[in-house]
Write an enzyme that holds these catalytic residues in place. Structure first.
Site, PDB file in Angstrom:
ATOM      1  N   GLY A  92      22.688   2.988  25.596  1.00  0.00           N
ATOM      2  CA  GLY A  92      22.116   2.489  26.850  1.00  0.00           C
ATOM      3  C   GLY A  92      20.871   1.643  26.666  1.00  0.00           C
ATOM      4  O   GLY A  92      20.713   0.580  27.298  1.00  0.00           O
ATOM      5  N   ILE A  93      19.950   2.074  25.804  1.00  0.00           N
ATOM      6  CA  ILE A  93      18.734   1.303  25.528  1.00  0.00           C
ATOM      7  C   ILE A  93      19.050   0.148  24.595  1.00  0.00           C
ATOM      8  O   ILE A  93      18.631  -0.995  24.819  1.00  0.00           O
ATOM      9  CB  ILE A  93      17.646   2.205  24.924  1.00  0.00           C
ATOM     10  CG1 ILE A  93      17.224   3.289  25.905  1.00  0.00           C
ATOM     11  CG2 ILE A  93      16.431   1.378  24.510  1.00  0.00           C
ATOM     12  CD1 ILE A  93      16.323   4.356  25.308  1.00  0.00           C
ATOM     13  N   GLU A 102      32.766   5.233  22.872  1.00  0.00           N
ATOM     14  CA  GLU A 102      33.136   6.502  22.260  1.00  0.00           C
ATOM     15  C   GLU A 102      34.416   7.061  22.857  1.00  0.00           C
ATOM     16  O   GLU A 102      35.203   7.712  22.162  1.00  0.00           O
ATOM     17  CB  GLU A 102      31.983   7.493  22.416  1.00  0.00           C
ATOM     18  CG  GLU A 102      30.724   7.075  21.672  1.00  0.00           C
ATOM     19  CD  GLU A 102      29.523   7.935  21.996  1.00  0.00           C
ATOM     20  OE1 GLU A 102      29.359   8.965  21.312  1.00  0.00           O
ATOM     21  OE2 GLU A 102      28.762   7.592  22.916  1.00  0.00           O
ATOM     22  N   ASP A 113      12.736   7.658  30.728  1.00  0.00           N
ATOM     23  CA  ASP A 113      13.601   6.500  30.958  1.00  0.00           C
ATOM     24  C   ASP A 113      12.872   5.221  30.563  1.00  0.00           C
ATOM     25  O   ASP A 113      11.821   4.901  31.116  1.00  0.00           O
ATOM     26  CB  ASP A 113      14.015   6.446  32.430  1.00  0.00           C
ATOM     27  CG  ASP A 113      15.159   5.477  32.680  1.00  0.00           C
ATOM     28  OD1 ASP A 113      15.120   4.362  32.131  1.00  0.00           O
ATOM     29  OD2 ASP A 113      16.078   5.822  33.442  1.00  0.00           O
ATOM     30  N   CYS A 114      13.447   4.485  29.620  1.00  0.00           N
ATOM     31  CA  CYS A 114      12.822   3.245  29.157  1.00  0.00           C
ATOM     32  C   CYS A 114      12.667   2.219  30.274  1.00  0.00           C
ATOM     33  O   CYS A 114      11.713   1.437  30.281  1.00  0.00           O
ATOM     34  CB  CYS A 114      13.646   2.625  28.028  1.00  0.00           C
ATOM     35  SG  CYS A 114      13.229   3.287  26.415  1.00  0.00           S
ATOM     36  N   ASN A 150      19.241   8.176  25.621  1.00  0.00           N
ATOM     37  CA  ASN A 150      18.352   9.328  25.771  1.00  0.00           C
ATOM     38  C   ASN A 150      18.290  10.112  24.464  1.00  0.00           C
ATOM     39  O   ASN A 150      17.268  10.679  24.097  1.00  0.00           O
ATOM     40  CB  ASN A 150      18.828  10.229  26.907  1.00  0.00           C
ATOM     41  CG  ASN A 150      17.758  11.223  27.317  1.00  0.00           C
ATOM     42  OD1 ASN A 150      16.597  10.869  27.518  1.00  0.00           O
ATOM     43  ND2 ASN A 150      18.127  12.489  27.424  1.00  0.00           N
ATOM     44  N   HIS A 201      21.881   3.443  17.436  1.00  0.00           N
ATOM     45  CA  HIS A 201      22.313   3.960  18.739  1.00  0.00           C
ATOM     46  C   HIS A 201      21.084   4.473  19.489  1.00  0.00           C
ATOM     47  O   HIS A 201      20.489   5.487  19.108  1.00  0.00           O
ATOM     48  CB  HIS A 201      23.327   5.091  18.555  1.00  0.00           C
ATOM     49  CG  HIS A 201      23.830   5.672  19.839  1.00  0.00           C
ATOM     50  ND1 HIS A 201      25.122   5.497  20.289  1.00  0.00           N
ATOM     51  CD2 HIS A 201      23.214   6.418  20.794  1.00  0.00           C
ATOM     52  CE1 HIS A 201      25.281   6.111  21.450  1.00  0.00           C
ATOM     53  NE2 HIS A 201      24.118   6.678  21.775  1.00  0.00           N
ATOM     54  N   LEU A 202      20.704   3.764  20.537  1.00  0.00           N
ATOM     55  CA  LEU A 202      19.508   4.116  21.301  1.00  0.00           C
ATOM     56  C   LEU A 202      19.887   4.430  22.744  1.00  0.00           C
ATOM     57  O   LEU A 202      20.382   3.565  23.476  1.00  0.00           O
ATOM     58  CB  LEU A 202      18.497   2.964  21.288  1.00  0.00           C
ATOM     59  CG  LEU A 202      18.041   2.469  19.904  1.00  0.00           C
ATOM     60  CD1 LEU A 202      17.073   1.300  20.049  1.00  0.00           C
ATOM     61  CD2 LEU A 202      17.419   3.603  19.104  1.00  0.00           C
ATOM     62  N   HIS A 259      26.359  11.414  16.884  1.00  0.00           N
ATOM     63  CA  HIS A 259      26.747  10.086  17.391  1.00  0.00           C
ATOM     64  C   HIS A 259      27.779   9.420  16.479  1.00  0.00           C
ATOM     65  O   HIS A 259      27.890   8.194  16.432  1.00  0.00           O
ATOM     66  CB  HIS A 259      25.524   9.153  17.516  1.00  0.00           C
ATOM     67  CG  HIS A 259      24.551   9.553  18.569  1.00  0.00           C
ATOM     68  ND1 HIS A 259      23.195   9.329  18.446  1.00  0.00           N
ATOM     69  CD2 HIS A 259      24.716  10.149  19.765  1.00  0.00           C
ATOM     70  CE1 HIS A 259      22.569   9.771  19.513  1.00  0.00           C
ATOM     71  NE2 HIS A 259      23.478  10.277  20.331  1.00  0.00           N
ATOM     72  N   GLU A 283      21.708  -1.492  24.102  1.00  0.00           N
ATOM     73  CA  GLU A 283      22.517  -2.557  24.704  1.00  0.00           C
ATOM     74  C   GLU A 283      21.761  -3.341  25.773  1.00  0.00           C
ATOM     75  O   GLU A 283      22.099  -4.505  26.035  1.00  0.00           O
ATOM     76  CB  GLU A 283      23.778  -1.954  25.325  1.00  0.00           C
ATOM     77  CG  GLU A 283      24.739  -1.347  24.306  1.00  0.00           C
ATOM     78  CD  GLU A 283      25.837  -0.523  24.957  1.00  0.00           C
ATOM     79  OE1 GLU A 283      26.156  -0.800  26.138  1.00  0.00           O
ATOM     80  OE2 GLU A 283      26.363   0.399  24.309  1.00  0.00           O
TER      81      GLU A 283
END
Length: 413
Positions: free
Chosen positions: A334-335, A389, A282-283, A210, A207-208, A179, A337
């Site tokens: 994704g998580i 990125e 998936d959270c 998958n 960085h959270l 990452h 943010e």
């Protein structure tokens, strides 16, 4: 180099690849999309442009090459192909060979092949994408941007494992981290938000998604990160176990006959949030399950999210050891943010560091919105910053292409 500074960014996996065409100076995205299920009868490619989606089936006889040819045809039809100045490739593992992005030539490809054993699920797919793109875009410079490069500044005390040192010297077994482009990008954005020079900034970036990782960044350089030789080490992730007593693998092999393939499937695909909850990786699904009327479903989701948030908090706390001071904790991915629930749970474990969250700010910082989420009494800032990125890859590709072109002109003069 094209005056438009347009860079095509490719991120190739074994059965899919993402792509984006964007301006390396402004970050404006002209086109993005995904080719998926490559190798199957229902392979397809989806283009997103001007808010519209268009999906096409793929012949898929040549997997990535067929998909990239379809992408080239689309670019030509839309009048976009002539503006491409460079193609930037995400490459997962660069080993110790690559400490920064490079223009791709035959020696680069050979070096990526040499370290492919360190990332057998990723580097071969990245190479397929590179080779297909070189066929599809002849004459256009290609640049490799490595996930591991940013972490090559880690000191030996952070990257060495406490095992026979010959395994590092002879086989390259050490911690590399991943990452890197994401941690690089958000740390620079954080410095701007804090009105500080990056060379004077100390932050912990989280960085959270998958896949998950934490990085301690001192004066703009990575000094420690949670992923290791592979992306499996560190935090609990969607389907990856994160940190694990290695004795467990020995026990499973001796007692239950697990082999390398079965262990790989267990630890990479069946663990993490999915393994803990038995519900989902998936959270969003797990957070919804907290409101389930079924008590077992609710408890399973709660346990998985508690383990996840506790593990993140432990890493944040431990990484203060790597810094001279702490300016900010930065959430991204994704998580990171979008889940105000998990951000709140993570920071709740860090009261001993004097960190606190303003819940109104925390709720507002979702779905692409960046901003501070710390309370007025927090000893350090806490920010949510969406990662980009693709822009990092595009900027490196444009910079190296420009420098490469200048070098060639000077040599020919």
């Amino acid at each position: 180099m094209s005056s438009a500074n347009q860079v095509l960014v490719l991120n190739c996996g074994s059965s899919s690849f993402k792509f984006a065409l964007l301006n390396s100076e402004t970050g404006t995205e002209t086109l993005s999309g995904l080719a998926e299920r490559l190798g199957s009868d229902d392979a397809s490619i989806t283009f997103k442009r001007n808010g519209n989606k268009n999906s096409l089936s793929l012949n898929d006889k040549n997997r990535h090459l067929d998909a990239i040819k379809t992408l080239v045809s689309y670019l030509e039809t839309e009048g976009l192909s002539n503006d491409i100045a460079a193609v930037g490739h995400r490459v997962v593992h660069g080993g110790e060979k690559f400490t920064e992005s490079v223009v791709i030539d035959s020696s680069t490809i050979k070096s990526i092949e040499d370290v492919s054993s360190l990332a057998p699920l990723h580097n071969p797919a990245n190479l397929i994408g590179i080779e297909a793109a070189m066929v599809a875009f002849p004459g256009i410079p290609q640049v490799a941007v490595f996930d591991t490069a940013f972490h090559q500044s880690m000191p030996a005390k952070a990257y060495l494992y406490a095992i026979d040192k010959q395994l590092y010297k002879e086989k390259g077994i050490r911690r590399y981290g991943f990452h890197g482009t994401s941690h690089f990008y958000v740390s620079r954005q954080a410095a701007e938000s804090l009105a500080k020079q990056i060379s004077e900034t100390s932050v912990i970036t989280v960085h959270l998604g998958n896949g998950c990782s934490v990085c301690a960044i001192e004066n703009g350089q990575s000094v420690d990160t949670s992923m290791g030789l592979t992306p499996m080490e560190g935090l609990v992730m969607g389907t990856r176990s994160g940190d694990l007593d290695p004795g467990i693998t020995i026990y499973l092999m001796r007692k239950y006959g697990y082999d390398a393939d079965k262990l790989d499937q267990l630890l990479n695909k069946q663990s993490g949030l999915l393994g803990l909850s038995g519900l989902s990786n998936d959270c969003r699904t797990l957070e919804q399950a907290l409101e389930s009327e079924d008590e077992q479903t609710q408890q399973s989701a709660q346990l998985a999210l508690e383990v996840f948030s506790y593990r993140v908090a432990k890493y944040i706390a431990s990484y203060t050891c790597a810094l001279t001071h702490l300016d900010a904790v930065v959430f991204t991915g994704g998580i990171g943010e979008n889940s105000d629930y998990l951000r709140s749970r993570i920071i709740a474990h860090l009261g001993v560091l004097g960190l606190s969250v303003d819940e109104a700010r925390n709720t507002a910082a979702r779905f692409g919105h960046s901003g501070p989420i710390h309370g007025n009494d927090s000893r350090a800032a806490i920010w949510v910053i969406p990662t980009n990125e693709e822009l990092v890859i595009a900027q490196d590709a444009a910079r190296l292409t420009f420098n490469h072109s200048q070098d060639n002109q000077q040599q020919g003069a």
